[in-house]
Design a protein around this motif. Structure first.
Motif, PDB file in Angstrom:
ATOM      1  N   LEU A 100      33.022  37.583  52.878  1.00  0.00           N
ATOM      2  CA  LEU A 100      33.993  37.517  51.678  1.00  0.00           C
ATOM      3  C   LEU A 100      33.374  36.572  50.710  1.00  0.00           C
ATOM      4  O   LEU A 100      33.585  36.431  49.747  1.00  0.00           O
ATOM      5  N   ASN A 101      32.576  35.440  51.025  1.00  0.00           N
ATOM      6  CA  ASN A 101      31.813  34.504  50.415  1.00  0.00           C
ATOM      7  C   ASN A 101      30.948  35.282  49.322  1.00  0.00           C
ATOM      8  O   ASN A 101      30.806  34.600  48.303  1.00  0.00           O
ATOM      9  N   SER A 102      30.213  36.164  49.891  1.00  0.00           N
ATOM     10  CA  SER A 102      28.719  36.573  49.075  1.00  0.00           C
ATOM     11  C   SER A 102      29.251  37.499  47.756  1.00  0.00           C
ATOM     12  O   SER A 102      30.231  38.278  47.857  1.00  0.00           O
ATOM     13  N   ASP A 103      28.793  36.794  46.614  1.00  0.00           N
ATOM     14  CA  ASP A 103      28.761  37.639  45.380  1.00  0.00           C
ATOM     15  C   ASP A 103      27.653  38.660  45.372  1.00  0.00           C
ATOM     16  O   ASP A 103      27.965  39.527  44.925  1.00  0.00           O
ATOM     17  N   ILE A 104      26.417  38.206  46.022  1.00  0.00           N
ATOM     18  CA  ILE A 104      25.304  39.051  45.844  1.00  0.00           C
ATOM     19  C   ILE A 104      24.673  39.049  47.125  1.00  0.00           C
ATOM     20  O   ILE A 104      24.627  38.125  47.824  1.00  0.00           O
ATOM     21  N   ILE A 105      24.337  40.346  47.546  1.00  0.00           N
ATOM     22  CA  ILE A 105      23.491  40.183  49.020  1.00  0.00           C
ATOM     23  C   ILE A 105      22.064  40.916  48.568  1.00  0.00           C
ATOM     24  O   ILE A 105      22.016  41.861  48.087  1.00  0.00           O
ATOM     25  N   ILE A 106      21.106  40.128  49.033  1.00  0.00           N
ATOM     26  CA  ILE A 106      19.681  40.703  48.930  1.00  0.00           C
ATOM     27  C   ILE A 106      18.919  40.887  49.897  1.00  0.00           C
ATOM     28  O   ILE A 106      19.010  40.081  50.843  1.00  0.00           O
ATOM     29  N   LEU A 107      18.741  42.143  50.324  1.00  0.00           N
ATOM     30  CA  LEU A 107      17.766  42.279  51.455  1.00  0.00           C
ATOM     31  C   LEU A 107      16.169  42.141  50.961  1.00  0.00           C
ATOM     32  O   LEU A 107      15.644  42.956  50.242  1.00  0.00           O
ATOM     33  N   VAL A 108      15.433  41.149  51.461  1.00  0.00           N
ATOM     34  CA  VAL A 108      14.278  40.796  51.142  1.00  0.00           C
ATOM     35  C   VAL A 108      13.070  41.637  51.962  1.00  0.00           C
ATOM     36  O   VAL A 108      13.120  41.343  52.732  1.00  0.00           O
ATOM     37  N   GLY A 109      12.228  42.441  51.106  1.00  0.00           N
ATOM     38  CA  GLY A 109      11.260  42.943  51.882  1.00  0.00           C
ATOM     39  C   GLY A 109       9.860  42.283  51.708  1.00  0.00           C
ATOM     40  O   GLY A 109      10.077  41.450  50.482  1.00  0.00           O
ATOM     41  N   LYS A 110       8.859  42.960  51.649  1.00  0.00           N
ATOM     42  CA  LYS A 110       7.503  42.515  51.518  1.00  0.00           C
ATOM     43  C   LYS A 110       7.069  42.556  50.272  1.00  0.00           C
ATOM     44  O   LYS A 110       6.123  41.659  49.893  1.00  0.00           O
ATOM     45  N   ASN A 111       7.566  43.410  49.480  1.00  0.00           N
ATOM     46  CA  ASN A 111       7.109  43.758  48.084  1.00  0.00           C
ATOM     47  C   ASN A 111       7.647  42.516  47.046  1.00  0.00           C
ATOM     48  O   ASN A 111       7.336  42.540  46.104  1.00  0.00           O
ATOM     49  N   SER A 112       8.654  41.655  47.733  1.00  0.00           N
ATOM     50  CA  SER A 112       9.128  40.684  46.863  1.00  0.00           C
ATOM     51  C   SER A 112       8.815  39.361  47.663  1.00  0.00           C
ATOM     52  O   SER A 112       9.245  38.337  47.220  1.00  0.00           O
ATOM     53  N   PRO A 143      17.812  43.593  59.616  1.00  0.00           N
ATOM     54  CA  PRO A 143      18.942  44.461  59.918  1.00  0.00           C
ATOM     55  C   PRO A 143      18.325  46.033  60.532  1.00  0.00           C
ATOM     56  O   PRO A 143      17.053  46.155  60.175  1.00  0.00           O
ATOM     57  N   ASP A 144      18.999  46.571  61.342  1.00  0.00           N
ATOM     58  CA  ASP A 144      18.328  47.968  61.823  1.00  0.00           C
ATOM     59  C   ASP A 144      19.497  48.910  61.362  1.00  0.00           C
ATOM     60  O   ASP A 144      20.545  49.272  62.268  1.00  0.00           O
ATOM     61  N   ILE A 145      19.278  49.499  60.058  1.00  0.00           N
ATOM     62  CA  ILE A 145      20.560  50.274  59.622  1.00  0.00           C
ATOM     63  C   ILE A 145      20.013  51.489  59.267  1.00  0.00           C
ATOM     64  O   ILE A 145      18.916  51.640  58.377  1.00  0.00           O
ATOM     65  N   ASN A 146      20.610  52.600  59.469  1.00  0.00           N
ATOM     66  CA  ASN A 146      20.045  54.051  59.029  1.00  0.00           C
ATOM     67  C   ASN A 146      20.117  54.008  57.367  1.00  0.00           C
ATOM     68  O   ASN A 146      21.174  53.576  56.840  1.00  0.00           O
ATOM     69  N   GLY A 147      19.175  54.459  56.790  1.00  0.00           N
ATOM     70  CA  GLY A 147      19.259  54.288  55.537  1.00  0.00           C
ATOM     71  C   GLY A 147      18.551  53.265  54.773  1.00  0.00           C
ATOM     72  O   GLY A 147      18.027  53.263  53.521  1.00  0.00           O
ATOM     73  N   ILE A 148      18.203  52.145  55.520  1.00  0.00           N
ATOM     74  CA  ILE A 148      17.453  50.885  55.171  1.00  0.00           C
ATOM     75  C   ILE A 148      15.964  51.031  55.620  1.00  0.00           C
ATOM     76  O   ILE A 148      15.668  51.074  56.641  1.00  0.00           O
ATOM     77  N   GLN A 149      15.060  51.066  54.856  1.00  0.00           N
ATOM     78  CA  GLN A 149      13.738  50.773  55.161  1.00  0.00           C
ATOM     79  C   GLN A 149      13.160  49.498  55.174  1.00  0.00           C
ATOM     80  O   GLN A 149      13.368  48.648  54.328  1.00  0.00           O
ATOM     81  N   HIS A 150      12.770  49.119  56.409  1.00  0.00           N
ATOM     82  CA  HIS A 150      12.083  47.748  56.641  1.00  0.00           C
ATOM     83  C   HIS A 150      11.090  47.463  55.550  1.00  0.00           C
ATOM     84  O   HIS A 150      10.289  48.150  55.201  1.00  0.00           O
ATOM     85  N   ASN A 151      10.809  46.380  55.172  1.00  0.00           N
ATOM     86  CA  ASN A 151       9.894  45.548  54.237  1.00  0.00           C
ATOM     87  C   ASN A 151      10.130  46.204  52.791  1.00  0.00           C
ATOM     88  O   ASN A 151       9.379  45.921  51.880  1.00  0.00           O
ATOM     89  N   LYS A 152      11.334  46.954  52.432  1.00  0.00           N
ATOM     90  CA  LYS A 152      11.740  47.238  51.194  1.00  0.00           C
ATOM     91  C   LYS A 152      12.709  46.495  50.797  1.00  0.00           C
ATOM     92  O   LYS A 152      13.558  45.824  51.613  1.00  0.00           O
ATOM     93  N   SER A 153      12.931  46.419  49.459  1.00  0.00           N
ATOM     94  CA  SER A 153      13.888  45.133  48.936  1.00  0.00           C
ATOM     95  C   SER A 153      15.021  45.930  48.304  1.00  0.00           C
ATOM     96  O   SER A 153      15.062  46.914  47.591  1.00  0.00           O
ATOM     97  N   TYR A 154      16.223  45.436  48.613  1.00  0.00           N
ATOM     98  CA  TYR A 154      17.552  46.054  48.363  1.00  0.00           C
ATOM     99  C   TYR A 154      18.649  44.753  47.550  1.00  0.00           C
ATOM    100  O   TYR A 154      18.292  43.879  47.864  1.00  0.00           O
ATOM    101  N   LEU A 155      19.503  45.273  46.648  1.00  0.00           N
ATOM    102  CA  LEU A 155      20.247  44.358  46.065  1.00  0.00           C
ATOM    103  C   LEU A 155      21.629  45.097  45.989  1.00  0.00           C
ATOM    104  O   LEU A 155      22.064  46.273  45.825  1.00  0.00           O
ATOM    105  N   ILE A 156      22.681  44.362  46.506  1.00  0.00           N
ATOM    106  CA  ILE A 156      23.887  44.638  46.500  1.00  0.00           C
ATOM    107  C   ILE A 156      24.561  43.600  45.616  1.00  0.00           C
ATOM    108  O   ILE A 156      24.744  42.413  45.856  1.00  0.00           O
ATOM    109  N   ILE A 157      25.291  44.167  44.515  1.00  0.00           N
ATOM    110  CA  ILE A 157      26.179  43.132  43.545  1.00  0.00           C
ATOM    111  C   ILE A 157      27.617  43.360  43.876  1.00  0.00           C
ATOM    112  O   ILE A 157      28.323  44.598  43.407  1.00  0.00           O
ATOM    113  N   LYS A 158      28.102  42.451  44.643  1.00  0.00           N
ATOM    114  CA  LYS A 158      29.553  42.798  45.022  1.00  0.00           C
ATOM    115  C   LYS A 158      30.554  42.345  43.904  1.00  0.00           C
ATOM    116  O   LYS A 158      31.795  42.879  43.754  1.00  0.00           O
TER     117      LYS A 158
END
Length: 394
Positions: free
Chosen positions: A382-394, A319-334
């Motif tokens: 709509l399917n996703s309950d959890i979204i994980i952006l996987v970075g190098k630290n994980s 993803p190329d999104i303002n506010g998202i650092q590449h190689n870092k891990s993020y978690l969205i709990i929908k």
């Protein structure tokens, strides 16, 4: 006299307009009514000539259509999925060439308890011809792509982000092989091109549609006629297209069905509604790593082995999104009811790795930017309950 000329002018104008639209009116009148639900197969062959002998089917899609529900379901079937024929176990991508389309239809019908009415088998040269009809076609390129082959007069230079490609460029993009993902990345790009063309057709004028239908009929091996393809297009214009993920388990270098979840998928395909009795958590894993030289798909499948209670969807796009650092891990709990469960699961699988939690209420712009990224790349958020952006630290 002037009044008579005025009337004649109106009559003449009506005749001209009717003559222009008669082919469209005639097509509507002859339009074949599709059964509801209606299912067909789409097979992609790794060649630029559909009649050329090949050893494998490059991509397999099961498509379900319900005009009543105004939905189209697209289920990609992994080419490394194991199936059994006459007590022999082979990959499903070898079935068509070895046994023919009827056998492949039988296997998939039995697998998902649906009746497959038609099939369409295309080669990737079709991308060039259809792409030129709808050019420029909007494609998101996840990484810079560069390749020169002067012997074949092949020159590829696509920049990361949205690109607007003609037919020849679409073909180059679909067949590009020179990245770390190899065949897996190429198959994903072919899927992207197919869906981008579908999206372009839905917003196009009728004359282009009629022309492209004829082109598809001429350039593919199929069981359709003009009226049926036109009917399919009319239904698709007012339908939502949902892309499903087949529940599978990775075993070595092949995959097999997760039999505990096949009934769930069968219900989804039959009723065109997400079954309410599904108790598995749907996790979407997104590659957020630059310069990742392994197969993200394979690494994530291995990471989530023995994931009973979860449905795993893998998005191998950076993803190329303002506010998202590449190689870092993020978690969205929908789905907040799974928050405690998923936090424990992540700790078990990733240890003490830090995941930044993106809350929709606290950071709505960032949250909806990620949802938009998935939607733009044809993933059903709509399917996703959890979204994980996987970075190098994980």
């Amino acid at each position: 006299m002037k009044f008579l000329m005025y009337i004649l002018g109106i009559i003449f104008s009506i005749i001209v307009i009717m003559s222009m639209f008669f082919p469209f009116i005639d097509t509507y009148a002859k339009m074949e009514k599709l059964p509801d639900p209606y299912y067909f197969l789409v097979l992609g062959m790794d060649t630029t000539d559909v009649n050329e002998k090949v050893s494998r089917t490059d991509s397999i899609l099961l498509v379900g259509v319900s005009e009543k529900k105004e939905k189209i379901l697209v289920l990609p079937i992994p080419r490394d999925l194991l199936v059994t024929i006459d007590n022999s176990t082979i990959r499903i991508n070898a079935v068509y060439v070895k046994y023919g389309i009827k056998k492949l239809q039988e296997i998939i019908q039995k697998m998902f308890s649906v009746k497959i009415s038609d099939y369409l088998i295309f080669d990737y040269g079709l991308f060039k011809e259809i792409g030129n009809i709808y050019a420029p076609v909007k494609i998101y390129v996840p990484k810079d792509m560069y390749y020169e082959d002067y012997h074949q007069n092949l020159h590829i230079n696509f920049k990361q982000g949205y690109n607007y490609l003609n037919g020849e460029e679409l073909l180059y993009y679909a067949r590009f092989r020179h990245d770390a993902l190899g065949d897996l990345g190429r198959i994903k790009r072919q899927k992207d091109v197919l869906f981008a063309l579908m999206n372009a057709a839905r917003s196009s004028g009728l004359s282009k549609i009629l022309y492209s239908i004829n082109k598809v009929l001429d350039r593919t091996v199929n069981s359709f006629d003009f009226e049926k393809l036109f009917s399919l297009f009319i239904v698709s214009k007012k339908s939502n297209i949902n892309f499903l993920s087949l529940p599978i388990e990775v075993v070595g270098d092949y995959v097999k069905l997760d039999n505990s979840q096949i009934k769930y998928m069968n219900k989804y395909l039959t009723y065109f509604e997400k079954p309410s009795d599904n108790k598995k958590v749907w996790i979407t894993l997104i590659n957020n790593m630059k310069n990742f030289n392994l197969s993200f798909y394979t690494v994530m499948r291995n990471k989530w082995k023995n994931s009973n209670g979860y449905l795993i969807e893998i998005v191998d796009k950076l993803p190329d999104i303002n506010g998202i650092q590449h190689n870092k891990s993020y978690l969205i709990i929908k789905n907040k009811k799974y928050e405690e469960r998923i936090l424990k699961e992540i700790k078990n699988r990733y240890g003490n790795i830090a995941f930044e939690i993106i809350d929709a209420k606290q950071k709505p712009d960032l949250y909806f930017s990620i949802i938009k990224f998935l939607s733009d790349n044809f993933y059903n958020t709509l399917n996703s309950d959890i979204i994980i952006l996987v970075g190098k630290n994980s």
